[in-house]
Design an enzyme around this catalytic site. Structure first.
Site, PDB file in Angstrom:
ATOM      1  CE  LYS A   1     -44.703  57.417 -28.816  1.00 13.51           C
ATOM      2  NZ  LYS A   1     -45.730  57.114 -29.832  1.00 13.51           N
TER       3      LYS A   1
ATOM      4  CD  GLU B   1     -40.546  74.267 -33.261  1.00 14.03           C
ATOM      5  OE1 GLU B   1     -41.890  74.968 -32.938  1.00 14.03           O
ATOM      6  OE2 GLU B   1     -39.406  74.690 -33.179  1.00 14.03           O
TER       7      GLU B   1
ATOM      8  CB  CYS C   1     -49.327  72.972 -35.101  1.00 14.46           C
ATOM      9  SG  CYS C   1     -48.182  72.933 -36.449  1.00 14.46           S
TER      10      CYS C   1
ATOM     11  CD  GLU D   1     -52.812  73.489 -30.135  1.00 14.29           C
ATOM     12  OE1 GLU D   1     -52.364  72.419 -29.254  1.00 14.29           O
ATOM     13  OE2 GLU D   1     -52.414  73.444 -31.115  1.00 14.29           O
TER      14      GLU D   1
HETATM   15  P1  NAD Z   1     -48.971  64.860 -28.082  1.00 11.12           P
HETATM   16  O1  NAD Z   1     -48.360  65.567 -27.298  1.00 11.12           O
HETATM   17  O2  NAD Z   1     -50.142  63.991 -27.301  1.00 11.12           O
HETATM   18  O3  NAD Z   1     -48.104  63.422 -28.672  1.00 11.12           O
HETATM   19  C1  NAD Z   1     -46.977  63.874 -29.324  1.00 11.12           C
HETATM   20  C2  NAD Z   1     -46.297  62.501 -29.431  1.00 11.12           C
HETATM   21  O4  NAD Z   1     -45.607  62.259 -28.102  1.00 11.12           O
HETATM   22  C3  NAD Z   1     -46.802  61.200 -29.644  1.00 11.12           C
HETATM   23  O5  NAD Z   1     -46.026  60.411 -30.560  1.00 11.12           O
HETATM   24  C4  NAD Z   1     -47.280  60.773 -28.129  1.00 11.12           C
HETATM   25  O6  NAD Z   1     -47.173  59.334 -28.193  1.00 11.12           O
HETATM   26  C5  NAD Z   1     -45.978  61.222 -27.636  1.00 11.12           C
HETATM   27  N1  NAD Z   1     -45.855  61.189 -26.103  1.00 11.12           N
HETATM   28  C6  NAD Z   1     -47.119  61.246 -25.215  1.00 11.12           C
HETATM   29  N2  NAD Z   1     -46.670  61.485 -24.199  1.00 11.12           N
HETATM   30  C7  NAD Z   1     -45.307  61.259 -24.039  1.00 11.12           C
HETATM   31  C8  NAD Z   1     -44.532  61.267 -23.065  1.00 11.12           C
HETATM   32  N3  NAD Z   1     -44.871  61.320 -21.597  1.00 11.12           N
HETATM   33  N4  NAD Z   1     -43.087  61.268 -23.341  1.00 11.12           N
HETATM   34  C9  NAD Z   1     -42.627  61.066 -24.741  1.00 11.12           C
HETATM   35  N5  NAD Z   1     -43.390  61.000 -25.700  1.00 11.12           N
HETATM   36  C10 NAD Z   1     -44.869  61.180 -25.582  1.00 11.12           C
HETATM   37  O7  NAD Z   1     -49.815  65.539 -29.256  1.00 11.12           O
HETATM   38  P2  NAD Z   1     -50.640  64.988 -30.511  1.00 11.12           P
HETATM   39  O8  NAD Z   1     -51.943  64.894 -29.960  1.00 11.12           O
HETATM   40  O9  NAD Z   1     -50.008  63.690 -31.128  1.00 11.12           O
HETATM   41  O10 NAD Z   1     -50.381  66.262 -31.542  1.00 11.12           O
HETATM   42  C11 NAD Z   1     -51.231  67.361 -31.592  1.00 11.12           C
HETATM   43  C12 NAD Z   1     -50.358  68.450 -30.851  1.00 11.12           C
HETATM   44  O11 NAD Z   1     -49.242  68.758 -31.698  1.00 11.12           O
HETATM   45  C13 NAD Z   1     -51.006  69.705 -30.969  1.00 11.12           C
HETATM   46  O12 NAD Z   1     -50.744  70.604 -29.643  1.00 11.12           O
HETATM   47  C14 NAD Z   1     -50.308  70.560 -32.249  1.00 11.12           C
HETATM   48  O13 NAD Z   1     -50.478  71.932 -32.146  1.00 11.12           O
HETATM   49  C15 NAD Z   1     -48.952  70.044 -32.210  1.00 11.12           C
HETATM   50  N6  NAD Z   1     -48.291  70.118 -33.204  1.00 11.12           N
HETATM   51  C16 NAD Z   1     -47.329  71.071 -33.448  1.00 11.12           C
HETATM   52  C17 NAD Z   1     -46.578  71.242 -34.596  1.00 11.12           C
HETATM   53  C18 NAD Z   1     -45.426  72.395 -34.808  1.00 11.12           C
HETATM   54  O14 NAD Z   1     -44.848  72.115 -35.577  1.00 11.12           O
HETATM   55  N7  NAD Z   1     -45.487  73.209 -33.828  1.00 11.12           N
HETATM   56  C19 NAD Z   1     -46.942  70.610 -35.902  1.00 11.12           C
HETATM   57  C20 NAD Z   1     -47.971  69.540 -35.462  1.00 11.12           C
HETATM   58  C21 NAD Z   1     -48.704  69.357 -34.094  1.00 11.12           C
END
Ligand code: NAD
Length: 483
Positions: free
Chosen positions: A175, A250, A284, A384
């Site tokens: 997803k 992560e 991130c 962040e």
């Molecule tokens: P997000 O947490 O909003 O969404 C991530 C994914 O989770 C998306 O596909 C989203 O649709 C899904 N999601 C949202 N609500 C959910 C739920 N209730 N249940 C299951 N899935 C759900 O994050 P984002 O805005 O897409 O990405 C940015 C964030 O990701 C930042 O905090 C960044 O630091 C982090 N990030 C971390 C890494 C790493 O490897 N540590 C890498 C890239 C991004």
């Protein structure tokens, strides 16, 4: 005419049973609809899970080298589509052409890397306690796994989960984030064309709460690998581990670079500029705190302001120094943090707003931003921001800098700029972060070494990438044979 795409379930491209869709727009020009995708339902997710469960035995029983041949072919097909994938990524996510091209190449290399790894999957043979006996371990696929990915690396992150999951013989339901689902779609297209058996990998698009939650809660899922925010990841980890599903999340970061007096300050500013403003600060591992020794503080602030102001901002397809934010929501959040930092008493040195000019009107642009006089307890130093905003924090000496670097709930990536070997050694040993770098930016990772965070940046269960990627997606069986 907007191109409408579908889910990929059991080897077929199919619409959602809801008949509903959502649009992806171009961050550089929000009037431009890039594509249309299914707003999937829980029922669509279950159909995808059922297909994956049904396909897993056959895929898991396929010899490793044969699985590897399909991954290699998928990598080659992606390489042939590199230009198209790069443009697609720019148009849906907003990063610059150079950044997007590098990311697509990363995805290609990940497929090649795990294609080779398929040959190495095995175990260890140990000396048994007795004659006529054998004692060894073997690695088996976990089963059916769910992958939930963010928008900020929309092709690299799905690739670094899909490739090891498939290499190890798992079947998959992916997803992707709704802001940028096309890059993941391309990965499924090349896997399909490369001959992946029906159902071995499935793609379902839609809202996180509607389809991410049932994926996390499903009893048919044997492993869940999530990348995204700490808030969502924590909830996902709790939901998935309720029935003891193996989970890896992560998550966010608040990554520091320490600058010591022995550093070449121009070079330090160049390194930190790329770490802070590259990918519009939407990594991130982005550098969001520069912790600078007071002896070189003013010199550093001048140099980083000059670096920020020299960056051109524009549409990613023109390959400027920095592209727009991915969405209006991310832009608003960054501008809100600018207000918060100002009201907390930080000094705005440069940036802090939308760039002026008609050409910026339709996009989610923001200027590279530097705050000085930041103390580590301010929200701008603790939360962040996920935008091109750098907080410059003074430090009295190395110990103060190290303490400040560690005073955060996050622990993803951290670096130090110094010519002093003792400082470099102490930093590497004492920093609380999953990635420690010396004289390098906090961003940028090699694909063949483990990646993951400490503290609230990770569930700290398993690492991703390299051999660690295969550890998560396999179970170890220990075999005792007595003849
Ligand atoms: P997000 O947490 O909003 O969404 C991530 C994914 O989770 C998306 O596909 C989203 O649709 C899904 N999601 C949202 N609500 C959910 C739920 N209730 N249940 C299951 N899935 C759900 O994050 P984002 O805005 O897409 O990405 C940015 C964030 O990701 C930042 O905090 C960044 O630091 C982090 N990030 C971390 C890494 C790493 O490897 N540590 C890498 C890239 C991004």
């Amino acid at each position: 005419m907007t191109t409408e795409y579908t889910n990929y379930i059991d080897g077929e491209w199919v619409a959602s049973e809801s008949g509903e869709t959502f649009d992806v727009t171009n961050p550089a020009n929000s009037d431009e609809v890039v594509s249309r995708h299914p707003s999937s339902t829980e029922a669509d997710v279950q159909t995808a899970i059922d297909a994956a469960v049904a396909a897993q035995d056959e895929w898991g029983d396929t010899p490793g080298p044969s699985r590897g041949a399909i991954l290699r072919e998928a990598g080659e097909l992606l390489a042939a589509r590199k230009e198209e994938a790069t443009e697609t990524l720019v148009r849906e996510e907003g990063k610059t052409r150079s950044e997007a091209g590098g990311e697509v190449q990363r995805a290609i290399d990940i497929f090649y890397y795990y294609a080779e790894k398929c040959r190495d999957l095995g175990g260890t043979v140990k000396s048994p306690s007795g004659t006529d006996k054998e004692l060894y371990t073997k690695r088996e696929p976990l089963g059916t796994v769910a992958l939930i990915t963010p928008w900020n690396y929309p092709i690299a992150i799905p690739a670094w989960k899909l490739a090891p999951a498939l290499a190890a013989g798992n079947s998959v339901v992916l997803k992707p984030a709704s802001q940028a689902p096309n890059s993941a779609r391309i990965l499924l297209e090349v896997l399909d064309e490369a001959g992946l058996p029906d159902g071995a990998a499935n793609l379902v698009t839609g809202s996180g709460s509607t389809i991410g939650t049932p994926l996390a809660e499903s009893e048919d899922i044997d492993g869940l690998s999530f990348t995204g925010s700490t808030a969502v990841g924590t909830a996902v980890a709790r939901a998935a581990s309720e029935d003891l599903t193996r989970v890896q999340c992560e998550m966010g970061g608040k990554n520091p670079t320490v600058v010591m007096p022995s550093a070449d300050i121009e070079e330090a500013a160049d390194i930190i500029s790329v770490g802070a403003f590259g990918t519009t600060g939407q990594s991130c591992t982005a550098t969001s705190r520069a912790i600078v020794h007071e002896d070189v503080y003013d010199e550093f602030v001048d140099a980083i302001v000059e670096a920020a102001e020299s960056l051109s901002v524009g549409p990613g397809l023109d390959d400027p120094g920095m592209g727009p934010h991915v969405s209006d929501g991310e832009l608003s959040s960054t501008l809100e943090y600018v207000d918060i930092a100002t009201s907390e008493g930080a000094t705005l040195e440069t940036g802090g707003g939308k760039p002026a000019g008609d050409e910026y009107e339709g996009g989610y642009y923001v200027e590279p931003t530097v705050f000085s006089d930041v103390s580590n307890d301010m929200r701008i130093a603790q939360e962040e921001v996920f935008g091109p905003v750098l907080a410059v924090i003074p430090a009295t000496d190395f110990d103060d800098a190290l303490d400040t670097a560690n005073e955060t709930d996050y622990g993803l990536s951290a670096s130090i700029i110094t010519q002093d070997l003792t400082e470099a050694d102490r930093f590497v040993n004492e920093i609380e972060a999953g990635v420690a770098k010396v004289n390098e930016k906090t961003t940028g990772l090699e694909l063949h070494v483990p990646f993951g965070g400490y503290k609230d940046s990770s569930t700290n269960t398993y690492r991703e990438q390299g051999d660690a990627g295969l550890d998560f997606f396999t179970s170890v069986k220990t075999v005792y044979r007595n003849f």
